[in-house]
Design an enzyme around this catalytic site. Structure first.
Site, PDB file in Angstrom:
ATOM      1  N   PRO A  43       0.966  -1.222  -0.025  1.00 21.43           N
ATOM      2  CG  PRO A  43      -0.617  -1.632   1.719  1.00 21.43           C
ATOM      3  CD  PRO A  43       0.638  -1.983   1.126  1.00 21.43           C
ATOM      4  CG  ASP A 250      64.753   3.566   2.146  1.00 25.76           C
ATOM      5  OD1 ASP A 250      63.816   3.762   2.867  1.00 25.76           O
ATOM      6  OD2 ASP A 250      64.511   4.260   0.964  1.00 25.76           O
ATOM      7  CE  LYS A 272      68.377   7.790  -0.349  1.00 26.59           C
ATOM      8  NZ  LYS A 272      67.090   7.697  -0.594  1.00 26.59           N
ATOM      9  N   GLY A 303      59.616   4.587   3.057  1.00 23.99           N
ATOM     10  CA  GLY A 303      58.664   4.944   4.294  1.00 23.99           C
ATOM     11  C   GLY A 303      57.782   6.345   3.871  1.00 23.99           C
ATOM     12  N   GLY A 304      56.526   6.312   4.788  1.00 23.62           N
ATOM     13  CA  GLY A 304      55.777   7.275   4.404  1.00 23.62           C
ATOM     14  C   GLY A 304      55.245   7.332   3.035  1.00 23.62           C
ATOM     15  CG  ASP A 305      53.320   9.863  -0.527  1.00 18.40           C
ATOM     16  OD1 ASP A 305      52.168   9.682  -0.742  1.00 18.40           O
ATOM     17  OD2 ASP A 305      53.891  10.782  -1.107  1.00 18.40           O
ATOM     18  CB  ILE A 308      55.918  13.532   1.190  1.00 15.10           C
ATOM     19  CG1 ILE A 308      54.692  14.017   0.315  1.00 15.10           C
ATOM     20  CG2 ILE A 308      56.503  14.538   2.032  1.00 15.10           C
ATOM     21  CD1 ILE A 308      53.419  14.172   1.182  1.00 15.10           C
ATOM     22  CB  THR A 333      53.342  11.744   4.633  1.00 17.75           C
ATOM     23  OG1 THR A 333      54.505  12.363   4.396  1.00 17.75           O
ATOM     24  CG2 THR A 333      52.394  12.846   5.010  1.00 17.75           C
ATOM     25  CG  MET A 385      64.840  14.127   6.634  1.00 17.53           C
ATOM     26  SD  MET A 385      65.307  13.982   5.108  1.00 17.53           S
ATOM     27  CE  MET A 385      64.116  15.006   4.316  1.00 17.53           C
ATOM     28  N   GLY A 414      56.995   7.805  15.142  1.00 15.47           N
ATOM     29  CA  GLY A 414      55.621   7.936  15.344  1.00 15.47           C
ATOM     30  C   GLY A 414      54.717   6.713  14.603  1.00 15.47           C
TER      31      GLY A 414
HETATM   32  N1  SAH Z   1      58.842   9.830   2.618  1.00 14.88           N
HETATM   33  C1  SAH Z   1      58.793   9.985   3.918  1.00 14.88           C
HETATM   34  C2  SAH Z   1      59.742  10.945   4.632  1.00 14.88           C
HETATM   35  C3  SAH Z   1      61.152  10.758   4.269  1.00 14.88           C
HETATM   36  S1  SAH Z   1      62.295  11.723   4.981  1.00 14.88           S
HETATM   37  C4  SAH Z   1      57.180  10.389   4.392  1.00 14.88           C
HETATM   38  O1  SAH Z   1      56.372  10.765   3.687  1.00 14.88           O
HETATM   39  O2  SAH Z   1      56.812  10.371   5.623  1.00 14.88           O
HETATM   40  C5  SAH Z   1      62.512  10.990   6.522  1.00 14.88           C
HETATM   41  C6  SAH Z   1      62.026  11.896   7.764  1.00 14.88           C
HETATM   42  O3  SAH Z   1      60.513  11.664   7.704  1.00 14.88           O
HETATM   43  C7  SAH Z   1      62.520  11.595   8.807  1.00 14.88           C
HETATM   44  O4  SAH Z   1      63.816  12.007   9.331  1.00 14.88           O
HETATM   45  C8  SAH Z   1      61.628  12.143  10.121  1.00 14.88           C
HETATM   46  O5  SAH Z   1      61.651  13.574  10.184  1.00 14.88           O
HETATM   47  C9  SAH Z   1      60.352  11.641   9.192  1.00 14.88           C
HETATM   48  N2  SAH Z   1      59.666  10.466   9.595  1.00 14.88           N
HETATM   49  C10 SAH Z   1      59.603   9.305   8.909  1.00 14.88           C
HETATM   50  N3  SAH Z   1      58.807   8.313   9.413  1.00 14.88           N
HETATM   51  C11 SAH Z   1      58.927   8.993  10.821  1.00 14.88           C
HETATM   52  C12 SAH Z   1      58.020   8.417  12.040  1.00 14.88           C
HETATM   53  N4  SAH Z   1      57.577   6.935  11.945  1.00 14.88           N
HETATM   54  N5  SAH Z   1      58.108   9.097  12.956  1.00 14.88           N
HETATM   55  C13 SAH Z   1      58.644  10.317  12.997  1.00 14.88           C
HETATM   56  N6  SAH Z   1      59.281  10.681  12.034  1.00 14.88           N
HETATM   57  C14 SAH Z   1      59.353  10.263  10.886  1.00 14.88           C
END
Ligand code: SAH
Length: 474
Positions: A43, A250, A272, A303-305, A308, A333, A385, A414
């Site tokens: 309905p 690295d 590195k 590491g990270g991006d 960057i 990153t 860095m 971190g």
């Molecule tokens: N490509 C990476 C950065 C490379 S330069 C990114 O996007 O995160 C390396 C620097 O990144 C380090 O000297 C530090 O300052 C920072 N870094 C990377 N990993 C980290 C972490 N787990 N904790 C704190 N600083 C970090």
């Protein structure tokens, strides 16, 4: 086995849904996805169903269910909130041998609906035989996470080649081996990277050559591994980590993340550390080209991006110059990861309207930054860095106008089990670094937003939030 799993073709077939609420609407959507001609008897209609009716997607009989409704359909779903009506619909349908599903009443069903992972044309249906729909949904969520969205496009692509492959390989085993190497190899990767045209061309060549492996030219995956916590990897990163033949990594890649790469992959460490480059960047670039040209799937894990402060751009420039195929997978990153896990929003309407990422370490070891632009109020500055150059960094930020009392956060390792946040000011930073014996990788966050750490700190590295991670030996 209480139920036989089958996939039913209901394209353009009449299907009946009794009930017009939200549950009915969900079932109707599914039936429509499978191309059915749906009639809803009720309905009243929910908003969603009313929209479908307006769009001409369904037919509607605006009344209560009548026995005559059951004459025509090939499939019936009862989704009213009246158990008597549902039961009646079920009995009538079963008496006529028409498959019927009654929502939430397994005992009235002749078929049940699974949880679905939809990678059309590929479908994965999960069922607990009605025992625990929640468990089925949980398994579905897990599968959603580990099956790339591109698998649907891959299935659609290979569908168009089935006849050709059948004609080329008359032997069933040969055909199976051919398909295995196609579905695990570069054709699949091309599809996942969004290059269906290249994938199709490669597949054509492989069919002509009678061998999919011979066609594989090798490629490089430049992948961001995030700041350390493996839970922060992307689905794509994880998949490529498990597919690669060689991993070039690295120091910044956390040990817990390295544990997730394919067990039998070759691992190449390219170092590195500050002032201790195990392998020069130019040589890394060349290494990637050479490995790919040997026909390998090369994972360049960063590491990270990777874009960057990761020199990822330089690495893929060399690949592009040498005609090596590559993909880039972004990662979280360090600034985003450290800030989130330390409870420091990088922007906040009350404190900071901009956020700048800078490196505290230049190619020749000096720091030569636009200090005037950095030392601005209402702005967060994140130094990568920056540990080594901390004295110069504080001196310049103060000299260019920031109050010495500006809060600063130091985030060491971190997001890992050794995550540590230390709060200082521009004035006390150098002393704080010395006293706390901080080690890289450490990130420096400067700005008023750092004040929020006290209130918003949530992450306890000793209480893993998701997956259990072991302390690495960074
Ligand atoms: N490509 C990476 C950065 C490379 S330069 C990114 O996007 O995160 C390396 C620097 O990144 C380090 O000297 C530090 O300052 C920072 N870094 C990377 N990993 C980290 C972490 N787990 N904790 C704190 N600083 C970090």
């Amino acid at each position: 086995m209480d139920f036989l799993p089958i996939f039913v073709n209901i394209r353009q077939q009449p299907c009946l849904v009794v009930g017009g609420g939200e549950v009915a609407a969900r079932k109707v959507s599914l039936l429509l996805k499978a191309g059915a001609a749906v009639t809803v008897v009720s309905p009243r209609l929910s908003h969603e169903l009313a929209d479908m009716l307006k769009a001409g997607a369904i037919s509607h009989a605006a009344r209560d269910f009548a026995d005559a409704d059951i004459k025509q359909p090939v499939l019936v779903i009862a989704a009213t909130d009246n158990r008597m009506v549902n039961q009646h619909v079920s009995e009538l349908a079963r008496a006529r041998g028409i498959p019927v599903n009654v929502v939430d009443s397994p005992e009235l069903c002749s078929f049940i609906m699974p949880s679905i992972v939809d990678r059309s044309p590929m479908q994965i249906a999960i069922s607990t035989g009605g025992a625990s729909p929640v468990l089925a949904r949980m398994i579905r969520t897990k599968l959603e996470g580990c099956i790339p969205a591109g698998y649907g496009r891959l299935a659609a692509l290979v569908d168009g080649f089935r006849e050709k492959v059948k004609a080329r390989f008359t032997d069933v085993n040969q055909r199976r081996m051919f398909w295995e190497s196609v579905l695990e190899g570069s054709v699949a990767e091309r599809v996942f990277a969004g290059h269906e045209d290249e994938a199709a061309a490669e597949l054509d060549k492989a069919i002509a050559a009678g061998d999919a492996r011979g066609e594989f030219k090798g490629e490089v995956y430049l992948v961001g591994a995030g700041p350390g916590d493996p839970d922060l990897l992307t689905f794509r990163a994880l998949r490529l980590m498990q597919a690669a033949d060689v991993v070039v990594y690295d120091r910044l890649v956390a040990p817990a993340i390295m544990e997730l790469v394919r067990r039998d992959a070759e691992l190449i460490y390219v170092g590195k550390e500050r002032d201790n480059h195990t392998m020069r960047q130019e040589n890394i670039n060349q290494l990637l080209v050479r490995l790919a040209q040997e026909g390998k799937r090369v994972l360049r894990l960063k590491g990270g991006d990777p874009f960057i402060f990761g020199r990822g751009g330089e690495e893929i420039e060399t690949l592009a110059e040498n005609g090596v195929a590559f993909q880039v997978v972004p990662g979280i990153t360090a600034a985003a990861g450290c800030a989130a896990y330390s409870g420091i929003p990088l922007t906040h309407r009350d404190y900071s309207q901009a956020c700048v990422f800078v490196t505290g370490h230049l190619k020749d070891g000096s720091i030569d930054l636009n200090w005037k632009a950095l030392a601005q109020p209402n702005q967060t500055v994140v130094f990568y860095m920056g540990l080594h150059g901390a004295p110069e960094l504080c001196k310049n930020m103060i000299a260019h106008g920031l109050p010495p009392s500006t809060p600063v956060a130091l985030v060491q390792k971190g997001t890992t089990p050794e995550h540590k946040t230390i709060i200082a000011t521009l004035e006390t930073l150098v002393e704080t670094v010395r006293k706390n014996d901080l080690k890289p990788p450490t990130l420096i966050i400067v700005g008023e937003v750092v004040k929020l750490h006290e209130k918003l700190d949530w992450f306890d590295p000793h209480k893993p939030q998701g997956r259990a991670v072991k302390a690495g030996q960074w």
